[in-house]
Design a protein around this motif. Sequence first.
Motif, short mmCIF file in Angstrom:
data_model
loop_
_atom_site.label_atom_id
_atom_site.label_comp_id
_atom_site.label_asym_id
_atom_site.label_seq_id
_atom_site.Cartn_x
_atom_site.Cartn_y
_atom_site.Cartn_z
N SER A 248 -3.91 -1.85 -2.49
CA SER A 248 -3.03 -1.14 -2.96
C SER A 248 -1.55 -1.66 -2.43
O SER A 248 -1.49 -2.42 -1.55
CB SER A 248 -3.21 0.25 -2.56
OG SER A 248 -2.19 0.73 -1.83
N ALA A 249 -0.61 -1.23 -3.14
CA ALA A 249 0.73 -1.72 -2.70
C ALA A 249 1.09 -1.00 -1.51
O ALA A 249 2.10 -1.61 -0.98
CB ALA A 249 1.79 -1.13 -4.01
N TRP B 26 4.87 -5.71 4.11
CA TRP B 26 3.89 -5.08 2.94
C TRP B 26 3.42 -6.20 1.99
O TRP B 26 4.07 -7.29 1.73
CB TRP B 26 4.86 -4.35 1.89
CG TRP B 26 5.52 -3.02 2.73
CD1 TRP B 26 6.68 -3.02 3.18
CD2 TRP B 26 4.84 -1.80 3.05
NE1 TRP B 26 6.83 -1.70 3.73
CE2 TRP B 26 5.71 -0.99 3.69
CE3 TRP B 26 3.39 -1.29 2.88
CZ2 TRP B 26 5.44 0.31 4.15
CZ3 TRP B 26 3.23 -0.12 3.41
CH2 TRP B 26 4.08 0.91 3.97
N VAL B 27 2.14 -6.10 1.73
CA VAL B 27 1.76 -7.29 0.97
C VAL B 27 2.12 -7.54 -0.48
O VAL B 27 2.22 -8.57 -0.77
CB VAL B 27 -0.05 -7.11 1.00
CG1 VAL B 27 -0.57 -7.24 2.29
CG2 VAL B 27 -0.44 -5.73 0.23
N LYS B 28 2.54 -6.38 -1.04
CA LYS B 28 3.24 -6.55 -2.33
C LYS B 28 4.59 -7.05 -2.39
O LYS B 28 5.06 -7.99 -3.11
CB LYS B 28 2.78 -5.28 -3.39
CG LYS B 28 1.37 -5.27 -3.54
CD LYS B 28 0.77 -6.29 -4.66
CE LYS B 28 -0.69 -5.87 -5.09
NZ LYS B 28 -1.70 -6.45 -3.91
N ASP B 29 5.07 -6.26 -1.54
CA ASP B 29 6.78 -6.36 -1.63
C ASP B 29 7.35 -7.62 -1.13
O ASP B 29 8.24 -8.36 -1.73
CB ASP B 29 7.56 -5.27 -0.71
CG ASP B 29 7.63 -3.79 -1.42
OD1 ASP B 29 7.00 -3.74 -2.42
OD2 ASP B 29 7.89 -2.86 -0.82
N ASP B 30 6.61 -8.04 -0.12
CA ASP B 30 6.81 -9.39 0.47
C ASP B 30 6.04 -10.75 0.07
O ASP B 30 6.31 -11.73 0.82
CB ASP B 30 7.03 -9.23 2.04
CG ASP B 30 7.73 -8.03 2.54
OD1 ASP B 30 8.86 -7.99 2.00
OD2 ASP B 30 7.32 -7.16 3.33
N GLN B 31 5.39 -10.37 -1.16
CA GLN B 31 4.88 -11.58 -1.37
C GLN B 31 5.43 -12.59 -2.14
O GLN B 31 6.55 -12.33 -2.66
CB GLN B 31 3.89 -11.10 -2.84
CG GLN B 31 2.70 -11.84 -3.22
CD GLN B 31 1.88 -11.14 -4.11
OE1 GLN B 31 1.18 -10.30 -3.67
NE2 GLN B 31 1.81 -11.59 -5.34
N VAL B 32 5.08 -13.98 -1.76
CA VAL B 32 6.12 -14.97 -2.02
C VAL B 32 5.30 -15.99 -3.33
O VAL B 32 5.72 -16.67 -4.07
CB VAL B 32 6.67 -15.92 -1.15
CG1 VAL B 32 7.57 -15.49 -0.44
CG2 VAL B 32 5.39 -16.35 -0.03
N SER C 127 -5.74 -1.88 5.13
CA SER C 127 -6.01 -1.25 3.98
C SER C 127 -5.72 0.41 3.98
O SER C 127 -6.17 1.17 4.79
CB SER C 127 -7.57 -1.30 3.29
OG SER C 127 -7.90 -0.38 2.57
N SER C 128 -4.67 0.55 2.94
CA SER C 128 -4.34 2.27 3.02
C SER C 128 -5.25 3.13 2.42
O SER C 128 -5.42 4.35 2.57
CB SER C 128 -2.97 2.39 2.30
OG SER C 128 -3.01 2.07 1.05
N SER C 129 -6.08 2.53 1.32
CA SER C 129 -6.95 3.37 0.68
C SER C 129 -8.16 3.81 1.52
O SER C 129 -8.90 4.77 1.78
CB SER C 129 -7.52 2.73 -0.74
OG SER C 129 -8.08 1.45 -0.29
N LEU C 130 -8.55 2.70 2.65
CA LEU C 130 -9.76 2.66 3.20
C LEU C 130 -9.39 3.25 4.61
O LEU C 130 -10.08 3.67 5.51
CB LEU C 130 -10.72 1.30 3.54
CG LEU C 130 -11.13 0.86 2.14
CD1 LEU C 130 -11.85 -0.47 2.62
CD2 LEU C 130 -12.23 1.80 1.60
N GLN C 131 -8.01 3.28 4.89
CA GLN C 131 -7.69 3.80 6.22
C GLN C 131 -7.99 2.97 7.54
O GLN C 131 -8.30 3.55 8.48
CB GLN C 131 -7.85 5.08 6.40
CG GLN C 131 -7.01 5.97 5.41
CD GLN C 131 -5.90 6.52 5.69
OE1 GLN C 131 -5.51 7.42 6.77
NE2 GLN C 131 -4.98 6.12 4.72
#
Length: 454
Positions: free
Chosen positions: A356-357, A379-385, A414-418
Amino acid sequence: SDSVASTSTESTSSRLLYVVTWNVATAEPPDDVNSLLQLSSPKKPDLFVIGLQEVKAAPLKFVTDLAFEDTWSHLFMNTLAPLGYIKVSSIRMQGLLLLFFSKLEHVPFIRDIQVTYTRTGLYGYWGNKGGVSIRLSFYGHMLCFLNCHLTAHMNYASQRVDEFEYILDAQTFDTKNTPRILDHEVVLWFGDLNFRIEDHGMLFVRNCITSQRFNLLWPKDQLTMMKQKEATLQKFEEGPLDFQPSYKFDLHSDNYDTSGKKRKPAWCDRILWRVKPKSSLTEEANEDGHNEEDQVDYTSKMEYSISDHKPVIGIFHLEMQKMYETPLVQVSAEGEWRADFDALITYSLLQSFPSSAWDWIGLYKVGFKSVSDYITYTWVKDDQVSFSDELFQVYVNKDEIPVLGGECVLCYYSSSLQCIVGISQPFKVQASRVAIEEGLVSENINGLDETVAS
Protein backbone atom coordinates in the motif's frame (compact mmCIF):
# COMPACT_ATOMS: atom_id res chain seq x y z
CA SER A 1 14.25 -28.40 34.35
CA ASP A 2 15.57 -26.17 31.58
CA SER A 3 16.01 -28.87 29.00
CA VAL A 4 13.51 -31.22 27.51
CA ALA A 5 14.61 -33.76 24.95
CA SER A 6 13.03 -32.67 21.72
CA THR A 7 14.24 -33.83 18.36
CA SER A 8 14.01 -31.50 15.42
CA THR A 9 13.57 -32.75 11.89
CA GLU A 10 13.90 -30.56 8.83
CA SER A 11 10.14 -30.23 8.66
CA THR A 12 9.57 -29.19 12.25
CA SER A 13 11.46 -26.83 14.48
CA SER A 14 11.26 -26.24 18.19
CA ARG A 15 10.76 -22.69 19.46
CA LEU A 16 11.17 -21.65 23.09
CA LEU A 17 8.38 -19.48 24.50
CA TYR A 18 8.84 -17.76 27.88
CA VAL A 19 5.72 -16.52 29.70
CA VAL A 20 5.62 -14.26 32.77
CA THR A 21 2.57 -13.29 34.82
CA TRP A 22 2.92 -10.87 37.71
CA ASN A 23 0.50 -8.78 39.74
CA VAL A 24 2.83 -5.87 40.55
CA ALA A 25 0.42 -4.18 43.01
CA THR A 26 1.07 -0.67 41.56
CA ALA A 27 4.78 -0.89 42.51
CA GLU A 28 7.47 0.75 40.42
CA PRO A 29 9.67 -1.82 38.64
CA PRO A 30 12.71 -3.37 40.32
CA ASP A 31 16.20 -2.36 39.16
CA ASP A 32 16.76 -5.65 37.44
CA VAL A 33 14.61 -8.32 35.75
CA ASN A 34 17.48 -10.56 34.62
CA SER A 35 16.60 -13.39 36.98
CA LEU A 36 12.86 -12.99 36.27
CA LEU A 37 13.62 -13.64 32.58
CA GLN A 38 16.44 -16.14 33.32
CA LEU A 39 18.75 -14.24 31.00
CA SER A 40 21.84 -16.09 32.20
CA SER A 41 20.37 -19.38 30.92
CA PRO A 42 22.40 -20.73 27.96
CA LYS A 43 19.33 -21.37 25.79
CA LYS A 44 17.68 -18.06 24.96
CA PRO A 45 13.91 -18.03 24.34
CA ASP A 46 12.62 -17.14 20.87
CA LEU A 47 9.61 -15.27 22.27
CA PHE A 48 8.82 -13.52 25.56
CA VAL A 49 5.19 -12.94 26.58
CA ILE A 50 4.89 -10.75 29.68
CA GLY A 51 1.52 -10.16 31.36
CA LEU A 52 1.28 -7.73 34.28
CA GLN A 53 -1.69 -6.81 36.45
CA GLU A 54 -2.19 -3.75 38.67
CA VAL A 55 0.33 -1.64 36.82
CA LYS A 56 -0.01 1.83 38.29
CA ALA A 57 -2.50 3.70 36.11
CA ALA A 58 -2.89 7.47 36.23
CA PRO A 59 -6.58 8.46 36.20
CA LEU A 60 -6.59 9.66 32.59
CA LYS A 61 -4.61 6.79 31.14
CA PHE A 62 -7.19 4.04 31.29
CA VAL A 63 -6.98 2.46 27.84
CA THR A 64 -3.99 1.42 25.72
CA ASP A 65 -1.90 4.40 26.78
CA LEU A 66 0.92 3.48 24.44
CA ALA A 67 1.70 7.06 23.47
CA PHE A 68 3.44 7.34 26.84
CA GLU A 69 5.03 4.04 27.57
CA ASP A 70 5.07 3.11 31.22
CA THR A 71 8.14 2.39 33.33
CA TRP A 72 7.54 -1.39 33.14
CA SER A 73 7.52 -1.45 29.33
CA HIS A 74 10.69 0.63 29.30
CA LEU A 75 12.46 -1.69 31.72
CA PHE A 76 11.64 -4.81 29.66
CA MET A 77 12.56 -3.08 26.38
CA ASN A 78 15.85 -1.73 27.78
CA THR A 79 16.70 -5.19 29.15
CA LEU A 80 15.81 -7.23 26.05
CA ALA A 81 16.80 -4.91 23.16
CA PRO A 82 20.57 -5.29 23.70
CA LEU A 83 20.08 -9.08 23.50
CA GLY A 84 18.47 -8.83 20.06
CA TYR A 85 14.75 -8.84 20.99
CA ILE A 86 12.22 -6.25 19.89
CA LYS A 87 8.83 -5.43 21.33
CA VAL A 88 6.53 -6.54 18.53
CA SER A 89 3.21 -5.67 20.15
CA SER A 90 1.64 -4.52 23.40
CA ILE A 91 -1.74 -3.60 24.80
CA ARG A 92 -2.76 -1.89 28.00
CA MET A 93 -6.13 -1.52 29.71
CA GLN A 94 -5.82 0.37 32.96
CA GLY A 95 -3.74 -1.88 35.24
CA LEU A 96 -3.47 -4.76 32.74
CA LEU A 97 -0.41 -4.72 30.48
CA LEU A 98 0.61 -7.36 27.92
CA LEU A 99 3.96 -7.23 26.10
CA PHE A 100 5.14 -9.49 23.28
CA PHE A 101 8.86 -9.66 22.40
CA SER A 102 10.57 -11.66 19.67
CA LYS A 103 14.11 -12.36 18.54
CA LEU A 104 14.74 -10.16 15.52
CA GLU A 105 15.21 -13.13 13.17
CA HIS A 106 11.56 -14.19 13.62
CA VAL A 107 10.01 -10.74 13.22
CA PRO A 108 9.32 -10.93 9.44
CA PHE A 109 7.40 -14.16 10.09
CA ILE A 110 5.11 -12.66 12.76
CA ARG A 111 2.07 -11.36 10.90
CA ASP A 112 -1.62 -10.49 11.26
CA ILE A 113 -1.12 -8.94 14.68
CA GLN A 114 -4.29 -7.79 16.43
CA VAL A 115 -4.93 -6.72 20.01
CA THR A 116 -8.13 -6.29 21.98
CA TYR A 117 -9.39 -5.82 25.53
CA THR A 118 -12.49 -6.56 27.61
CA ARG A 119 -13.55 -4.93 30.86
CA THR A 120 -15.35 -7.06 33.44
CA GLY A 121 -15.18 -5.04 36.64
CA LEU A 122 -18.67 -6.15 37.60
CA TYR A 123 -17.90 -6.94 41.22
CA GLY A 124 -15.23 -4.33 41.83
CA TYR A 125 -14.53 -0.95 40.35
CA TRP A 126 -15.38 -0.27 36.75
CA GLY A 127 -12.71 -1.43 34.32
CA ASN A 128 -10.12 -2.55 36.84
CA LYS A 129 -10.62 -6.23 36.00
CA GLY A 130 -10.86 -8.00 32.65
CA GLY A 131 -8.61 -9.31 29.92
CA VAL A 132 -6.22 -8.03 27.24
CA SER A 133 -5.04 -10.15 24.35
CA ILE A 134 -2.60 -10.25 21.44
CA ARG A 135 -3.15 -12.65 18.55
CA LEU A 136 -0.80 -13.23 15.63
CA SER A 137 0.44 -15.65 13.04
CA PHE A 138 3.88 -17.14 13.80
CA TYR A 139 5.37 -18.88 10.73
CA GLY A 140 1.76 -19.44 9.64
CA HIS A 141 0.49 -20.82 12.98
CA MET A 142 -2.20 -18.82 14.78
CA LEU A 143 -1.31 -18.00 18.41
CA CYS A 144 -3.29 -16.03 20.99
CA PHE A 145 -2.08 -14.71 24.36
CA LEU A 146 -4.68 -13.69 26.95
CA ASN A 147 -3.73 -11.85 30.15
CA CYS A 148 -6.58 -11.69 32.71
CA HIS A 149 -7.23 -10.17 36.09
CA LEU A 150 -10.34 -11.82 37.50
CA THR A 151 -12.44 -10.82 40.49
CA ALA A 152 -10.99 -11.37 43.96
CA HIS A 153 -12.09 -13.09 47.21
CA MET A 154 -12.67 -16.67 48.30
CA ASN A 155 -16.41 -16.92 47.65
CA TYR A 156 -16.36 -15.68 44.04
CA ALA A 157 -14.95 -18.78 42.29
CA SER A 158 -17.95 -19.26 40.01
CA GLN A 159 -17.98 -15.53 39.12
CA ARG A 160 -14.35 -15.88 38.06
CA VAL A 161 -15.34 -18.65 35.65
CA ASP A 162 -18.25 -16.50 34.39
CA GLU A 163 -15.86 -13.61 33.79
CA PHE A 164 -13.45 -15.83 31.89
CA GLU A 165 -16.26 -17.17 29.70
CA TYR A 166 -17.53 -13.61 29.15
CA ILE A 167 -14.04 -12.55 27.98
CA LEU A 168 -13.85 -15.54 25.60
CA ASP A 169 -17.27 -14.58 24.17
CA ALA A 170 -16.64 -10.85 23.99
CA GLN A 171 -13.25 -10.86 22.29
CA THR A 172 -13.36 -11.09 18.52
CA PHE A 173 -10.77 -10.47 15.83
CA ASP A 174 -11.16 -9.15 12.33
CA THR A 175 -10.03 -12.30 10.57
CA LYS A 176 -11.78 -15.01 8.62
CA ASN A 177 -10.37 -18.21 10.10
CA THR A 178 -9.78 -17.26 13.73
CA PRO A 179 -12.36 -14.67 14.78
CA ARG A 180 -12.44 -15.92 18.39
CA ILE A 181 -9.81 -16.82 20.97
CA LEU A 182 -10.52 -20.57 20.95
CA ASP A 183 -10.20 -20.69 17.13
CA HIS A 184 -6.44 -20.21 17.45
CA GLU A 185 -4.10 -23.20 17.25
CA VAL A 186 -2.41 -22.33 20.54
CA VAL A 187 -3.91 -20.19 23.31
CA LEU A 188 -1.97 -19.17 26.40
CA TRP A 189 -4.22 -17.97 29.23
CA PHE A 190 -2.52 -16.44 32.25
CA GLY A 191 -2.80 -13.72 34.84
CA ASP A 192 -4.00 -13.09 38.35
CA LEU A 193 -6.93 -15.48 38.05
CA ASN A 194 -7.52 -15.07 41.80
CA PHE A 195 -8.56 -18.69 42.56
CA ARG A 196 -8.05 -19.56 46.25
CA ILE A 197 -7.55 -22.67 48.41
CA GLU A 198 -10.82 -23.73 50.06
CA ASP A 199 -11.64 -25.41 53.38
CA HIS A 200 -8.17 -25.96 54.81
CA GLY A 201 -7.19 -23.73 57.73
CA MET A 202 -4.21 -21.41 57.73
CA LEU A 203 -2.05 -23.74 59.83
CA PHE A 204 -2.52 -26.75 57.54
CA VAL A 205 -1.87 -24.65 54.41
CA ARG A 206 1.31 -23.16 55.86
CA ASN A 207 2.56 -26.57 57.05
CA CYS A 208 2.07 -28.03 53.57
CA ILE A 209 4.02 -25.12 52.09
CA THR A 210 6.85 -25.34 54.64
CA SER A 211 7.19 -29.10 54.08
CA GLN A 212 6.79 -28.61 50.30
CA ARG A 213 3.91 -31.09 50.16
CA PHE A 214 2.02 -28.86 47.76
CA ASN A 215 0.07 -31.82 46.36
CA LEU A 216 -1.96 -32.02 49.59
CA LEU A 217 -3.44 -28.61 48.70
CA TRP A 218 -4.23 -29.33 45.05
CA PRO A 219 -7.65 -30.96 45.58
CA LYS A 220 -8.90 -27.78 47.30
CA ASP A 221 -7.45 -25.34 44.77
CA GLN A 222 -10.54 -23.65 43.32
CA LEU A 223 -9.34 -23.70 39.70
CA THR A 224 -8.64 -27.44 39.97
CA MET A 225 -12.09 -27.94 41.53
CA MET A 226 -13.93 -25.79 38.97
CA LYS A 227 -12.15 -27.62 36.17
CA GLN A 228 -13.93 -30.84 37.11
CA LYS A 229 -17.33 -29.38 36.28
CA GLU A 230 -16.74 -26.55 33.81
CA ALA A 231 -16.38 -27.64 30.16
CA THR A 232 -14.62 -24.42 29.12
CA LEU A 233 -11.89 -24.91 31.71
CA GLN A 234 -11.43 -28.54 30.66
CA LYS A 235 -10.16 -27.31 27.29
CA PHE A 236 -7.07 -25.88 29.04
CA GLU A 237 -4.06 -27.70 30.44
CA GLU A 238 -1.83 -26.64 33.29
CA GLY A 239 1.46 -27.95 34.65
CA PRO A 240 1.69 -29.25 38.23
CA LEU A 241 1.63 -26.58 40.97
CA ASP A 242 5.00 -27.70 42.31
CA PHE A 243 5.93 -24.31 43.68
CA GLN A 244 5.03 -22.06 46.57
CA PRO A 245 1.69 -20.27 46.25
CA SER A 246 2.44 -16.83 44.80
CA TYR A 247 0.06 -14.85 47.08
CA LYS A 248 -0.11 -13.16 49.59
CA PHE A 249 3.23 -11.88 50.91
CA ASP A 250 4.30 -9.05 53.18
CA LEU A 251 6.06 -6.48 51.03
CA HIS A 252 9.85 -6.82 50.75
CA SER A 253 9.86 -10.28 52.32
CA ASP A 254 9.21 -13.96 51.74
CA ASN A 255 6.74 -14.10 54.63
CA TYR A 256 3.11 -14.82 53.93
CA ASP A 257 0.65 -12.16 55.10
CA THR A 258 1.18 -11.23 58.75
CA SER A 259 -1.24 -8.27 58.66
CA GLY A 260 -4.52 -8.23 60.57
CA LYS A 261 -6.30 -9.77 57.54
CA LYS A 262 -3.94 -12.79 57.51
CA ARG A 263 -4.96 -13.83 54.00
CA LYS A 264 -4.51 -17.53 53.33
CA PRO A 265 -1.79 -18.29 50.74
CA ALA A 266 -3.13 -19.17 47.28
CA TRP A 267 -2.04 -19.94 43.72
CA CYS A 268 -3.71 -16.81 42.34
CA ASP A 269 -1.22 -16.37 39.50
CA ARG A 270 -1.48 -19.05 36.83
CA ILE A 271 -0.41 -19.99 33.30
CA LEU A 272 -2.59 -22.40 31.29
CA TRP A 273 -2.53 -23.40 27.64
CA ARG A 274 -4.69 -25.01 25.01
CA VAL A 275 -3.68 -26.63 21.74
CA LYS A 276 -6.65 -26.79 19.39
CA PRO A 277 -7.71 -30.38 18.62
CA LYS A 278 -6.89 -31.37 15.03
CA SER A 279 -4.69 -28.32 14.55
CA SER A 280 -1.77 -28.65 12.15
CA LEU A 281 0.48 -28.59 15.22
CA THR A 282 -1.17 -31.66 16.75
CA GLU A 283 -1.23 -33.58 13.47
CA GLU A 284 2.46 -32.93 12.79
CA ALA A 285 3.34 -33.66 16.38
CA ASN A 286 1.56 -36.98 16.37
CA GLU A 287 3.11 -38.06 13.09
CA ASP A 288 6.65 -37.57 14.24
CA GLY A 289 6.01 -38.63 17.78
CA HIS A 290 6.53 -35.58 19.93
CA ASN A 291 4.34 -33.06 21.63
CA GLU A 292 3.29 -29.87 19.96
CA GLU A 293 3.62 -27.89 23.18
CA ASP A 294 5.73 -29.15 26.08
CA GLN A 295 5.94 -27.19 29.25
CA VAL A 296 9.56 -27.14 30.36
CA ASP A 297 9.21 -25.17 33.58
CA TYR A 298 6.44 -23.68 35.76
CA THR A 299 7.41 -21.92 38.97
CA SER A 300 7.20 -18.79 41.08
CA LYS A 301 10.15 -16.40 41.38
CA MET A 302 10.59 -15.92 45.10
CA GLU A 303 13.41 -13.35 44.91
CA TYR A 304 11.10 -10.48 43.84
CA SER A 305 9.32 -8.82 46.75
CA ILE A 306 8.06 -5.39 45.61
CA SER A 307 4.49 -6.75 45.45
CA ASP A 308 2.26 -8.96 47.61
CA HIS A 309 2.34 -11.41 44.67
CA LYS A 310 5.42 -13.28 43.43
CA PRO A 311 5.87 -13.46 39.65
CA VAL A 312 5.12 -16.83 38.02
CA ILE A 313 6.89 -18.05 34.88
CA GLY A 314 6.16 -20.82 32.39
CA ILE A 315 8.56 -22.01 29.68
CA PHE A 316 7.25 -23.92 26.68
CA HIS A 317 8.61 -25.73 23.66
CA LEU A 318 6.51 -25.07 20.56
CA GLU A 319 7.07 -27.84 18.04
CA MET A 320 5.97 -26.57 14.68
CA GLN A 321 6.36 -26.85 10.98
CA LYS A 322 7.23 -23.52 9.36
CA MET A 323 4.48 -22.80 6.84
CA TYR A 324 6.90 -20.42 5.12
CA GLU A 325 10.56 -19.50 5.42
CA THR A 326 10.84 -16.58 2.98
CA PRO A 327 10.04 -13.03 4.08
CA LEU A 328 7.54 -11.09 1.98
CA VAL A 329 10.07 -8.37 1.15
CA GLN A 330 13.82 -8.30 0.66
CA VAL A 331 15.30 -4.92 1.56
CA SER A 332 18.89 -3.67 1.42
CA ALA A 333 21.00 -0.53 1.71
CA GLU A 334 22.63 0.39 -1.61
CA GLY A 335 26.20 1.66 -1.73
CA GLU A 336 27.76 3.87 0.89
CA TRP A 337 25.60 5.57 3.51
CA ARG A 338 26.70 8.81 5.17
CA ALA A 339 24.98 12.09 5.99
CA ASP A 340 26.90 13.91 3.22
CA PHE A 341 24.54 12.69 0.47
CA ASP A 342 21.10 11.14 -0.09
CA ALA A 343 21.08 7.35 0.30
CA LEU A 344 19.37 4.62 -1.68
CA ILE A 345 17.32 1.63 -0.51
CA THR A 346 16.52 -1.26 -2.83
CA TYR A 347 13.67 -3.62 -2.12
CA SER A 348 11.89 -6.41 -3.95
CA LEU A 349 8.65 -8.24 -3.22
CA LEU A 350 9.44 -11.94 -2.83
CA GLN A 351 5.75 -12.88 -2.63
CA SER A 352 2.62 -11.02 -3.47
CA PHE A 353 0.93 -9.32 -0.51
CA PRO A 354 -1.38 -6.31 -0.14
CA SER A 355 1.25 -3.55 -0.39
CA SER A 356 0.00 0.00 0.00
CA ALA A 357 1.01 3.64 -0.38
CA TRP A 358 1.14 3.75 3.42
CA ASP A 359 3.95 1.20 3.62
CA TRP A 360 7.26 2.60 4.84
CA ILE A 361 10.87 1.57 5.37
CA GLY A 362 12.45 2.53 8.68
CA LEU A 363 16.12 3.04 9.45
CA TYR A 364 16.96 1.58 12.87
CA LYS A 365 20.05 1.32 15.04
CA VAL A 366 21.09 -2.30 15.63
CA GLY A 367 19.59 -3.17 19.05
CA PHE A 368 16.40 -1.14 18.51
CA LYS A 369 13.58 -1.66 21.02
CA SER A 370 10.32 -1.63 19.06
CA VAL A 371 8.76 -0.84 15.68
CA SER A 372 8.41 2.83 16.65
CA ASP A 373 12.07 3.13 17.70
CA TYR A 374 13.29 4.24 14.23
CA ILE A 375 15.86 6.94 13.43
CA THR A 376 13.91 7.95 10.32
CA TYR A 377 11.60 6.43 7.73
CA THR A 378 10.74 6.81 4.07
CA TRP A 379 7.38 6.19 2.35
CA VAL A 380 7.83 3.50 -0.28
CA LYS A 381 5.67 5.26 -2.89
CA ASP A 382 6.31 8.97 -2.25
CA ASP A 383 10.09 8.61 -2.17
CA GLN A 384 10.38 6.08 -4.99
CA VAL A 385 13.06 6.91 -7.56
CA SER A 386 12.94 3.94 -9.91
CA PHE A 387 11.44 0.52 -10.29
CA SER A 388 11.38 -2.44 -12.60
CA ASP A 389 9.10 -5.46 -12.36
CA GLU A 390 11.23 -6.89 -9.56
CA LEU A 391 13.33 -4.13 -8.04
CA PHE A 392 12.22 -0.88 -6.42
CA GLN A 393 14.46 1.94 -5.25
CA VAL A 394 13.59 4.66 -2.76
CA TYR A 395 15.80 7.41 -1.41
CA VAL A 396 16.46 8.72 2.08
CA ASN A 397 17.22 12.43 2.42
CA LYS A 398 20.78 13.06 3.67
CA ASP A 399 19.44 15.33 6.44
CA GLU A 400 17.71 12.30 7.98
CA ILE A 401 20.85 10.16 8.16
CA PRO A 402 22.66 10.22 11.54
CA VAL A 403 25.83 12.34 11.20
CA LEU A 404 27.74 10.17 13.66
CA GLY A 405 26.92 6.99 11.75
CA GLY A 406 26.64 3.57 13.40
CA GLU A 407 25.47 -0.02 12.81
CA CYS A 408 21.96 0.01 11.33
CA VAL A 409 19.26 -2.13 9.75
CA LEU A 410 16.33 -1.32 7.44
CA CYS A 411 12.83 -2.69 8.13
CA TYR A 412 9.94 -2.70 5.64
CA TYR A 413 6.63 -2.09 7.49
CA SER A 414 3.36 -3.17 5.87
CA SER A 415 0.46 -0.96 6.91
CA SER A 416 -2.16 -3.50 5.84
CA LEU A 417 -0.55 -6.38 7.78
CA GLN A 418 0.46 -4.01 10.63
CA CYS A 419 3.90 -5.57 10.95
CA ILE A 420 7.47 -5.67 9.69
CA VAL A 421 7.67 -7.96 6.65
CA GLY A 422 11.34 -7.61 5.70
CA ILE A 423 14.61 -6.77 7.49
CA SER A 424 17.95 -5.96 5.82
CA GLN A 425 21.32 -7.33 6.80
CA PRO A 426 23.04 -4.98 9.30
CA PHE A 427 25.16 -2.35 7.57
CA LYS A 428 27.43 0.48 8.65
CA VAL A 429 26.41 4.10 8.21
CA GLN A 430 29.70 6.01 7.93
CA ALA A 431 30.24 9.15 9.99
CA SER A 432 29.79 12.24 7.84
CA ARG A 433 32.86 14.15 6.62
CA VAL A 434 31.66 17.21 8.54
CA ALA A 435 31.44 15.20 11.79
CA ILE A 436 34.94 13.86 11.26
CA GLU A 437 36.37 17.28 10.37
CA GLU A 438 34.82 18.82 13.46
CA GLY A 439 36.32 16.08 15.62
CA LEU A 440 32.90 14.76 16.72
CA VAL A 441 33.92 11.20 15.83
CA SER A 442 37.14 9.36 15.14
CA GLU A 443 37.62 7.86 11.70
CA ASN A 444 38.14 4.13 11.69
CA ILE A 445 41.16 3.27 9.55
CA ASN A 446 42.25 -0.35 9.20
CA GLY A 447 40.44 -1.18 12.42
CA LEU A 448 42.33 1.49 14.36
CA ASP A 449 40.56 4.56 15.66
CA GLU A 450 42.48 7.65 14.62
CA THR A 451 40.95 11.04 15.06
CA VAL A 452 41.41 12.95 11.82
CA ALA A 453 42.58 16.50 12.50
CA SER A 454 40.90 19.04 10.25
